[in-house]
Scaffold this motif. Structure first.
Motif, PDB file in Angstrom:
ATOM      1  N   VAL A  72       2.242  13.066  -9.879  1.00  0.00           N
ATOM      2  CA  VAL A  72       2.243  14.623  -9.252  1.00  0.00           C
ATOM      3  C   VAL A  72       3.487  15.427  -9.428  1.00  0.00           C
ATOM      4  O   VAL A  72       3.548  16.219 -10.049  1.00  0.00           O
ATOM      5  CB  VAL A  72       1.449  14.529  -7.706  1.00  0.00           C
ATOM      6  N   VAL A  73       4.486  14.497  -8.510  1.00  0.00           N
ATOM      7  CA  VAL A  73       5.686  15.021  -9.427  1.00  0.00           C
ATOM      8  C   VAL A  73       6.562  15.617 -10.328  1.00  0.00           C
ATOM      9  O   VAL A  73       6.659  16.367 -11.609  1.00  0.00           O
ATOM     10  CB  VAL A  73       6.906  14.493  -8.589  1.00  0.00           C
ATOM     11  N   LEU A 102      -8.118  14.201  -1.857  1.00  0.00           N
ATOM     12  CA  LEU A 102      -8.194  13.525  -2.916  1.00  0.00           C
ATOM     13  C   LEU A 102      -7.495  13.297  -3.930  1.00  0.00           C
ATOM     14  O   LEU A 102      -7.748  11.582  -4.486  1.00  0.00           O
ATOM     15  CB  LEU A 102      -8.524  14.853  -3.844  1.00  0.00           C
ATOM     16  N   LEU A 103      -6.076  13.007  -3.779  1.00  0.00           N
ATOM     17  CA  LEU A 103      -4.844  12.596  -4.094  1.00  0.00           C
ATOM     18  C   LEU A 103      -5.196  11.089  -3.087  1.00  0.00           C
ATOM     19  O   LEU A 103      -4.232  10.292  -3.473  1.00  0.00           O
ATOM     20  CB  LEU A 103      -3.713  13.146  -4.190  1.00  0.00           C
ATOM     21  N   PHE A 104      -5.023  11.138  -1.650  1.00  0.00           N
ATOM     22  CA  PHE A 104      -3.968   9.951  -1.010  1.00  0.00           C
ATOM     23  C   PHE A 104      -5.062   9.442  -0.391  1.00  0.00           C
ATOM     24  O   PHE A 104      -4.723   8.457   0.531  1.00  0.00           O
ATOM     25  CB  PHE A 104      -3.061  10.933   0.057  1.00  0.00           C
ATOM     26  N   THR A 105      -6.267   9.606  -0.165  1.00  0.00           N
ATOM     27  CA  THR A 105      -7.210   9.113   1.152  1.00  0.00           C
ATOM     28  C   THR A 105      -7.841   8.557   1.132  1.00  0.00           C
ATOM     29  O   THR A 105      -8.889   8.670  -0.178  1.00  0.00           O
ATOM     30  CB  THR A 105      -7.344  10.848   2.214  1.00  0.00           C
ATOM     31  N   ARG A 106      -8.533   8.038   1.895  1.00  0.00           N
ATOM     32  CA  ARG A 106     -10.637   7.540   1.613  1.00  0.00           C
ATOM     33  C   ARG A 106     -11.249   8.107   1.800  1.00  0.00           C
ATOM     34  O   ARG A 106     -12.775   7.867   1.137  1.00  0.00           O
ATOM     35  CB  ARG A 106     -10.978   6.355   3.089  1.00  0.00           C
ATOM     36  N   CYS A 161       0.471  -1.136  -0.555  1.00  0.00           N
ATOM     37  CA  CYS A 161      -0.273  -0.044  -0.346  1.00  0.00           C
ATOM     38  C   CYS A 161       1.140   1.412   0.112  1.00  0.00           C
ATOM     39  O   CYS A 161       0.276   2.601  -0.845  1.00  0.00           O
ATOM     40  CB  CYS A 161      -1.351   0.026   0.981  1.00  0.00           C
ATOM     41  N   GLU A 162       1.844   0.915   1.153  1.00  0.00           N
ATOM     42  CA  GLU A 162       2.817   2.662   1.002  1.00  0.00           C
ATOM     43  C   GLU A 162       3.542   2.697  -0.602  1.00  0.00           C
ATOM     44  O   GLU A 162       3.825   3.680  -0.353  1.00  0.00           O
ATOM     45  CB  GLU A 162       3.602   2.215   1.912  1.00  0.00           C
ATOM     46  N   ASN A 163       3.345   1.307  -1.147  1.00  0.00           N
ATOM     47  CA  ASN A 163       4.326   1.823  -2.067  1.00  0.00           C
ATOM     48  C   ASN A 163       3.477   2.424  -3.915  1.00  0.00           C
ATOM     49  O   ASN A 163       4.076   2.823  -3.964  1.00  0.00           O
ATOM     50  CB  ASN A 163       4.752   0.136  -2.961  1.00  0.00           C
ATOM     51  N   ARG A 164       2.428   1.773  -3.393  1.00  0.00           N
ATOM     52  CA  ARG A 164       1.343   2.472  -4.539  1.00  0.00           C
ATOM     53  C   ARG A 164       0.788   4.363  -4.391  1.00  0.00           C
ATOM     54  O   ARG A 164       0.855   4.777  -5.084  1.00  0.00           O
ATOM     55  CB  ARG A 164       0.127   1.374  -4.129  1.00  0.00           C
ATOM     56  N   ILE A 165       1.027   4.408  -2.680  1.00  0.00           N
ATOM     57  CA  ILE A 165       0.827   5.800  -3.004  1.00  0.00           C
ATOM     58  C   ILE A 165       1.553   6.550  -2.936  1.00  0.00           C
ATOM     59  O   ILE A 165       1.570   7.962  -3.514  1.00  0.00           O
ATOM     60  CB  ILE A 165       0.778   5.689  -1.224  1.00  0.00           C
ATOM     61  N   ARG A 166       3.002   5.950  -2.995  1.00  0.00           N
ATOM     62  CA  ARG A 166       4.489   6.885  -3.187  1.00  0.00           C
ATOM     63  C   ARG A 166       3.873   7.314  -4.990  1.00  0.00           C
ATOM     64  O   ARG A 166       4.529   7.837  -5.766  1.00  0.00           O
ATOM     65  CB  ARG A 166       5.700   5.569  -3.040  1.00  0.00           C
ATOM     66  N   ASN A 167       4.069   6.066  -5.632  1.00  0.00           N
ATOM     67  CA  ASN A 167       3.425   5.974  -7.227  1.00  0.00           C
ATOM     68  C   ASN A 167       2.907   7.053  -7.295  1.00  0.00           C
ATOM     69  O   ASN A 167       2.559   8.220  -8.728  1.00  0.00           O
ATOM     70  CB  ASN A 167       3.567   4.605  -7.130  1.00  0.00           C
TER      71      ASN A 167
END
Length: 366
Positions: free
Chosen positions: A196-197, A315-319, A185-191
């Motif tokens: 965005v970057v 919007l980008l990273f949360t439930r 999950c962490e890896n997915r959120i990092r992607n």
């Protein structure tokens, strides 16, 4: 010579006595063969009895249970057998002998025991697979398939040595399922953050690009403080943010009216390892189409220090915007996500709140 019997009257002829004797023997009940088993002993034993009483006596002696309080019922549906019902039963009917407070509700009791028989589950799996190979009925194949799903399920196992098959292809540094799922999950959120970057680096105008990259720095800091929301896939997490049960089961979050996922909850734990997207969020394709362009618009209008980071972070990273859907329910068509322009700037955020709540931490947004 005819002799009068004592007490008067005449003795009937011999042929009459034969007819009477044959009539009496016709009233005798012939023993009926049945298959008898106990509640916990599934071994069926043949017993022949002329009536219910005889069956109970023989059965109790055979299974070594007290005669008092004993009774028998049908194996199929658990109907208790009475004297009258026993007379109507066909031969070789399977019956269950009960004593005391024991109860039998039918063959479903055996199914329940099969599902709970962990010690012999491997034998049950092999037997179900053999039946599946020779079964042509779609309904029976589905029943056998569901049975195999439950028997082969090892989602509750946590350690690598408890379920080595689950860890096939997984890096050796992961010793538990929860550790790997958290990392996944962490890896997915990092992607998501990398997207965005990457978008920011492609902005042509240097001044706007610089302001946008400042905004991404703020978003990255919030993500890091919240540990990239690895708790979403961590079934051992004590908070309320995880998307799975304690056993590791995920459910499709699409509307029940349009959800086409199986009724049984799916577990993306194994699917994630295999590279499947059964746990894909419906909003993943909307970041590039809607959210990130809206963030660029906010930076242009309010500069980096005036952007409402909380709104775009959610919007980008949360439930708030992430919905976990089954692969069969994932709609690849453009979604109708829109961003609220009234929430782009800090000035539009509530003035009585000097900090924002992200996950389980509160961070001040400058």
């Amino acid at each position: 010579m005819f002799v009068r019997p004592p007490g008067g009257g005449t003795r009937p002829p011999r042929h009459a006595r034969r007819r009477k004797g044959s009539a009496m023997s016709g009233l005798r009940r012939h023993p009926k063969p049945v298959k008898l088993r106990g509640l916990r002993d599934a071994t069926k034993r043949g017993v022949a009895a002329a009536d219910l009483r005889e069956l109970l006596e023989k059965g109790c002696a055979l299974f070594r249970i007290p005669l008092k309080g004993s009774r028998v019922c049908t194996y199929d549906d658990g109907t208790e057998v009475t004297d009258e019902y026993f007379e109507t039963l066909p031969g070789n009917t399977t019956l269950v002998l009960l004593s005391g407070d024991e109860a039998w509700s039918g063959f479903v009791c055996d199914i329940a025991r099969l599902l709970c028989a962990d010690a012999h589950s491997h034998r049950l799996v092999e037997a179900a697979k053999d039946l599946m190979c020779g079964e042509r009925s779609p309904r029976r194949r589905k029943v056998l398939g569901d049975l195999l799903l439950h028997l082969e399920d090892s989602s509750e196992a946590e350690e690598r040595e408890e379920d080595e098959g689950w860890f096939h292809g997984v890096d050796a540094r992961f010793k538990t399922k929860s550790a790997y799922m958290k990392y996944s999950c962490e890896n997915r959120i990092r992607n998501y953050m990398k997207e965005v970057v990457s978008f920011g680096k492609s902005i042509a105008k240097a001044t706007v690009r610089a302001e946008f990259m400042k905004t991404t720095t703020g978003l990255a800091a919030l993500l890091k403080s919240n540990k990239y929301h690895g708790c979403y896939f961590d079934r051992t997490d004590e908070g309320t943010e995880r998307l799975c049960t304690r056993e590791g089961w995920f459910t499709c979050q699409r509307s029940t009216r349009t959800c086409a996922a199986p009724s049984t909850p799916s577990t993306p734990t194994a699917a994630e390892r295999a590279g499947s997207s059964s746990a894909r969020g419906t909003w993943t394709t909307e970041k590039k189409r809607t959210v990130i362009p809206a963030l660029l618009e906010a930076v242009r209008d309010h500069r980096s220090d005036g952007v409402n980071l909380k709104y775009f972070y959610q919007l980008l990273f949360t439930r708030e915007n992430l919905k976990l859907v089954h692969i069969v329910c994932h709609d690849k068509a453009p979604h109708r996500l829109t961003c609220d322009g009234r929430k782009f700037s800090k000035a539009s955020a509530p003035r009585n709140k000097c900090s924002v709540s992200i996950g389980r931490k509160r961070l001040r947004v400058k």
